[in-house]
Design a protein around this motif. Structure first.
Motif, short mmCIF file in Angstrom:
data_model
loop_
_atom_site.label_atom_id
_atom_site.label_comp_id
_atom_site.label_asym_id
_atom_site.label_seq_id
_atom_site.Cartn_x
_atom_site.Cartn_y
_atom_site.Cartn_z
N ILE A 312 0.73 -1.19 0.23
CA ILE A 312 -0.01 0.23 -0.09
C ILE A 312 0.81 0.76 0.12
CG2 ILE A 312 -1.85 1.57 1.02
CD1 ILE A 312 -2.90 -1.63 2.08
N ASP A 313 1.87 0.87 0.54
CA ASP A 313 2.76 2.34 0.92
C ASP A 313 3.93 2.42 -0.63
OD1 ASP A 313 4.55 4.32 2.89
OD2 ASP A 313 5.68 3.34 1.76
N GLU A 314 3.77 1.68 -1.06
CA GLU A 314 3.84 2.18 -2.60
C GLU A 314 3.63 1.77 -3.13
OE1 GLU A 314 7.56 1.66 -3.45
OE2 GLU A 314 7.64 1.25 -1.07
N LEU A 315 2.56 1.79 -3.14
CA LEU A 315 1.06 2.24 -4.43
C LEU A 315 0.89 3.76 -3.57
CD1 LEU A 315 -1.34 0.87 -6.53
CD2 LEU A 315 -2.70 0.90 -3.51
N GLN A 316 1.00 4.23 -2.83
CA GLN A 316 0.72 5.44 -2.49
C GLN A 316 1.27 6.39 -2.93
OE1 GLN A 316 0.70 6.21 1.93
NE2 GLN A 316 -0.67 7.60 1.41
N LYS A 317 2.64 5.79 -2.98
CA LYS A 317 3.51 6.93 -3.69
C LYS A 317 3.49 7.38 -5.20
CE LYS A 317 7.51 5.08 -0.94
NZ LYS A 317 8.40 4.32 -0.45
N ASN A 318 2.53 6.11 -5.75
CA ASN A 318 2.11 6.52 -7.48
C ASN A 318 0.99 7.21 -7.82
OD1 ASN A 318 5.43 6.25 -8.31
ND2 ASN A 318 5.23 4.08 -6.79
N LEU A 319 0.18 6.00 -7.28
CA LEU A 319 -1.59 6.01 -6.85
C LEU A 319 -2.44 7.58 -6.13
CD1 LEU A 319 -0.98 2.87 -9.26
CD2 LEU A 319 -1.47 5.11 -10.35
#
Length: 420
Positions: A312-319
């Motif tokens: 989720i953290d990685e997803l939040q950085k881009n989307l």
């Protein structure tokens, strides 16, 4: 008298280095200007930190360890052949006892206190002969370098063990070639096993004296683990023949110690190749970060337990992660916002406890019949029977998103959550 005055001036000039903001290479060149002897110093793994590079030195051994690939084993053999092995045991500078085996005589001194050796420093008798004063000055140089080492976080808590510097270089990403890594592994005094895990314990809030004690305590619990302090973290490397990072007894003792000392411990997935330790250190570190962010309530966490939060953290950085909210949960949050109800929290508690009415009611401190009524109302609002496993999975994923974005008690801020 002149020699004595020259000695005193050099002595003060060497001490003045402590007042300067110099890196290791700058220190090496400054010392050459003072001593007029080429100088080089390394850490305990024979990694060269600084050497005289402002003049040309026609000495094949010097050229080997200042210009060639990092070869600690080969260099150690040179040291032994030259009779400088006694530097490791002596508190005072040592002159090489086999001058015919080297192009020029060496004067070496260890950097460290007592048995805790962090490195060593060498002078070459190249431009002028050694004098008795050089022995005293090199001793002072070693003490100055020790002080400089202690300013460096990589050496501040070091025990002077080769594996510490190997792991630090791997974590810093400074070892680029597999051949260099294999060469350095040859120096280790233990066998690299197939199954490894990285444990990270955050020590940011602990006093320096506590760090040393905590390290010793954990080593006694996890016997055979390899430890080092890296930044604000204590790292333990479990190096095992079997897949389990520790026995049941070790796990129990570890959990008790971590909890009683108000610490957090993150544990990576298993890995085999030491070259990949940076990736698995990142897993363990991320586990601790997520535990702190979400206040999960556990003191000992495996990366697998929180991997979805990392995603989720990685997803939040881009989307924009709000776009991934399940429409049913989105609809329920809007209902709660409009009618000042708490059906979202009731649904989360119900699903998070495997749709157990009794357990959900206990957590919410309500009667079971009240819980049954609330879930019935949720079904009516959402026009669903909550029997579709795929739908439940999507709802729980949304709740995980909400927890990561707004904290473990996200329902307390339900009115501030945007689901549009």
């Amino acid at each position: 008298m002149k020699d004595r005055k020259d000695f005193e001036e050099k002595y003060l000039m060497i001490l003045s280095i402590l007042t300067m903001e110099l890196n290791y290479q700058q220190i090496a060149n400054k010392l050459f200007q003072i001593l007029n002897h080429p100088i080089a110093f390394t850490d305990i793994s024979f990694k060269t930190l600084g050497f005289t590079d402002c003049v040309e030195i026609n000495d094949y051994v010097w050229q080997h360890y200042t210009t060639q690939e990092y070869e600690p084993v080969a260099y150690l053999n040179i040291v032994k052949d030259a009779g400088l092995q006694s530097v490791f045991d002596s508190e005072d500078p040592v002159l090489n006892t086999e001058p015919l085996k080297l192009p020029h005589r060496r004067l070496g001194c260890k950097i460290g206190n007592g048995v805790n050796m962090l490195g060593w420093v060498t002078l070459i008798e190249y431009f002028q002969e050694f004098t008795p004063y050089d022995f005293q000055l090199l001793k002072l140089v070693s003490q100055v370098l020790l002080t400089e080492f202690k300013k460096d976080s990589n050496y501040n808590y070091s025990r002077g063990q080769v594996f510490e510097y190997l792991i630090i270089d791997l974590l810093n990403g400074t070892i680029k070639k597999p051949s260099i890594l294999q060469n350095r592994i040859q120096q280790l005094d233990f066998t690299i096993q197939e199954h490894k895990h990285v444990l990270v314990i955050n020590l940011k809030s602990k006093h320096r004296d506590s760090l040393v004690l905590i390290r010793k305590d954990l080593e006694s619990i996890l016997y055979g683990s390899k430890t080092l302090i890296y930044g604000d973290n204590l790292i333990l490397i479990q190096n095992k023949k079997n897949q389990n990072p520790f026995t049941d007894i070790e796990k129990t003792l570890l959990e008790q110690y971590i909890e009683s000392n108000h610490l957090l411990c993150g544990i990576s997935q298993e890995f085999s190749d030491l070259a990949n330790i940076r990736q698995y250190y990142g897993q363990a570190l991320k586990t601790v970060d997520i535990a702190l962010k979400l206040d999960i309530g556990k003191s000992l966490l495996f990366y697998d337990d929180v991997m979805h939060y990392h995603m989720i953290d990685e997803l939040q950085k881009n989307l924009e992660v709000n776009n991934f909210f399940d429409p049913l949960v989105r609809k329920l949050i809007l209902f709660d916002n409009n009618y000042k109800t708490s059906f979202t929290y009731s649904l989360y508690t119900f699903l998070n406890n495997e749709s157990d009415y009794v357990e959900a009611a206990r957590i919410l401190q309500i009667h079971k019949n009240t819980m049954v009524y609330r879930i019935k109302r949720v079904k009516e609002i959402l026009n669903t029977d909550l029997n579709n496993n795929n739908a439940i999975h999507h709802m729980m994923l949304t709740f995980d998103l909400l927890k990561y974005l707004h904290g473990e008690n996200f329902w307390e801020h339900i009115n501030a959550i945007s689901v549009q």
